[in-house]
Design a protein around this motif. Structure first.
Motif, mmCIF file in Angstrom:
data_model
loop_
_atom_site.group_PDB
_atom_site.id
_atom_site.type_symbol
_atom_site.label_atom_id
_atom_site.label_comp_id
_atom_site.label_asym_id
_atom_site.label_seq_id
_atom_site.Cartn_x
_atom_site.Cartn_y
_atom_site.Cartn_z
ATOM 1 N N UNK A 39 87.178 33.081 72.140
ATOM 2 C CA UNK A 39 87.249 31.704 72.628
ATOM 3 C C UNK A 39 86.025 30.956 72.110
ATOM 4 N N UNK A 40 86.272 29.823 71.485
ATOM 5 C CA UNK A 40 85.188 28.948 71.037
ATOM 6 C C UNK A 40 85.300 27.628 71.791
ATOM 7 N N UNK A 41 84.169 27.148 72.287
ATOM 8 C CA UNK A 41 84.130 25.885 73.030
ATOM 9 C C UNK A 41 83.020 25.010 72.478
ATOM 10 N N UNK A 42 83.205 23.717 72.623
ATOM 11 C CA UNK A 42 82.204 22.740 72.195
ATOM 12 C C UNK A 42 81.754 21.934 73.412
ATOM 13 N N UNK A 43 80.435 21.956 73.650
ATOM 14 C CA UNK A 43 79.840 21.180 74.737
ATOM 15 C C UNK A 43 79.046 20.032 74.108
ATOM 16 N N UNK A 44 79.470 18.786 74.334
ATOM 17 C CA UNK A 44 78.833 17.652 73.664
ATOM 18 C C UNK A 44 77.424 17.344 74.152
ATOM 19 N N UNK A 45 77.146 17.618 75.445
ATOM 20 C CA UNK A 45 75.800 17.389 75.954
ATOM 21 C C UNK A 45 75.572 18.205 77.211
ATOM 22 N N UNK A 46 74.327 18.228 77.665
ATOM 23 C CA UNK A 46 73.936 19.042 78.804
ATOM 24 C C UNK A 46 74.744 18.697 80.049
ATOM 25 N N UNK A 47 75.235 19.735 80.711
ATOM 26 C CA UNK A 47 75.965 19.550 81.958
ATOM 27 C C UNK A 47 77.401 19.107 81.807
ATOM 28 N N UNK A 48 77.857 18.921 80.589
ATOM 29 C CA UNK A 48 79.225 18.446 80.395
ATOM 30 C C UNK A 48 80.214 19.608 80.386
ATOM 31 N N UNK A 49 81.455 19.281 80.657
ATOM 32 C CA UNK A 49 82.537 20.233 80.469
ATOM 33 C C UNK A 49 82.822 20.333 78.976
ATOM 34 N N UNK A 50 83.509 21.392 78.541
ATOM 35 C CA UNK A 50 83.822 21.497 77.115
ATOM 36 C C UNK A 50 84.669 20.308 76.648
ATOM 37 N N UNK A 51 84.299 19.751 75.522
ATOM 38 C CA UNK A 51 85.075 18.657 74.925
ATOM 39 C C UNK A 51 86.248 19.214 74.129
ATOM 40 N N UNK A 52 86.102 20.448 73.666
ATOM 41 C CA UNK A 52 87.162 21.107 72.900
ATOM 42 C C UNK A 52 87.044 22.607 73.126
ATOM 43 N N UNK A 53 88.190 23.274 73.158
ATOM 44 C CA UNK A 53 88.204 24.728 73.302
ATOM 45 C C UNK A 53 89.410 25.253 72.544
ATOM 46 N N UNK A 54 89.203 26.379 71.877
ATOM 47 C CA UNK A 54 90.282 27.012 71.126
ATOM 48 C C UNK A 54 90.245 28.505 71.410
ATOM 49 N N UNK A 55 91.441 29.113 71.484
ATOM 50 C CA UNK A 55 91.562 30.552 71.716
ATOM 51 C C UNK A 55 92.341 31.168 70.559
ATOM 52 N N UNK A 56 91.909 32.372 70.149
ATOM 53 C CA UNK A 56 92.617 33.133 69.121
ATOM 54 C C UNK A 56 92.855 34.531 69.665
ATOM 55 N N UNK A 57 94.001 35.117 69.327
ATOM 56 C CA UNK A 57 94.391 36.423 69.849
ATOM 57 C C UNK A 57 94.824 37.365 68.727
ATOM 58 N N UNK A 58 94.646 38.660 68.957
ATOM 59 C CA UNK A 58 95.223 39.698 68.116
ATOM 60 C C UNK A 58 95.863 40.724 69.046
ATOM 61 N N UNK A 59 96.684 41.576 68.485
ATOM 62 C CA UNK A 59 97.291 42.648 69.274
ATOM 63 C C UNK A 59 96.844 44.023 68.801
ATOM 64 N N UNK A 60 96.943 44.245 67.485
ATOM 65 C CA UNK A 60 96.720 45.582 66.939
ATOM 66 C C UNK A 60 95.347 45.794 66.319
ATOM 67 N N UNK A 61 94.634 44.712 66.031
ATOM 68 C CA UNK A 61 93.315 44.837 65.411
ATOM 69 C C UNK A 61 92.270 44.170 66.292
ATOM 70 N N UNK A 62 91.041 44.564 66.107
ATOM 71 C CA UNK A 62 89.943 43.947 66.835
ATOM 72 C C UNK A 62 89.727 42.547 66.263
#
Length: 126
Positions: A39-62
């Motif tokens: 999971x990667x998230x972007x926080x635009x400034x201190x104390x803020x909620x993430x402005x963007x978040x993305x998730x990536x998944x695999x099943x068989x590989x790390x």
């Protein structure tokens, strides 16, 4: 994300705080040795909620060794012009989400390794 991708993320993270926005990159898996989600998230400034978040998944590989996902993570971080990056040292918990994949207040039935375990240290707490 071994090799070039991991090296790029770790190098940027070692620079420390360089300002906002901050990107966070965290790995999750059914055990402490096998990551199936990043999971990667972007926080635009201190104390803020993430402005963007993305998730990536695999099943068989790390997920940490998947070059295609690694390039997507880098593109996400660069696309949001993150000045600082924080990357977890290891896997910090189950890839399933409490309240979405299983009921709030319970342990994930698919990942018994994490039941009663501190997500940061991996030590048993119960």
């Amino acid at each position: 994300m071994k090799g070039r991708t991991t090296a790029w993320l770790r190098k940027k993270a070692k620079r420390g705080f360089r300002g906002y926005p901050i990107a966070t990159v965290a790995f999750y898996g059914p055990t402490g040795d096998f990551a199936t989600k990043v999971v990667a998230s972007i926080f635009p400034d201190e104390g803020s909620d993430p402005a963007a978040m993305e998730r990536w998944f695999t099943q068989d590989t790390d997920v940490r060794t998947d070059a295609e996902i690694g390039e997507q993570v880098i593109a996400f971080v660069r696309g949001h012009a993150a000045l600082s990056i924080v990357v977890t040292d290891g896997i910090i918990g189950c890839p399933h989400e409490e309240g979405i994949d299983y009921p709030d207040g319970t342990s994930c039935p698919k990942c018994p390794n994490w039941a009663g375990r501190d997500r940061w240290t991996g030590e048993r707490v119960h």
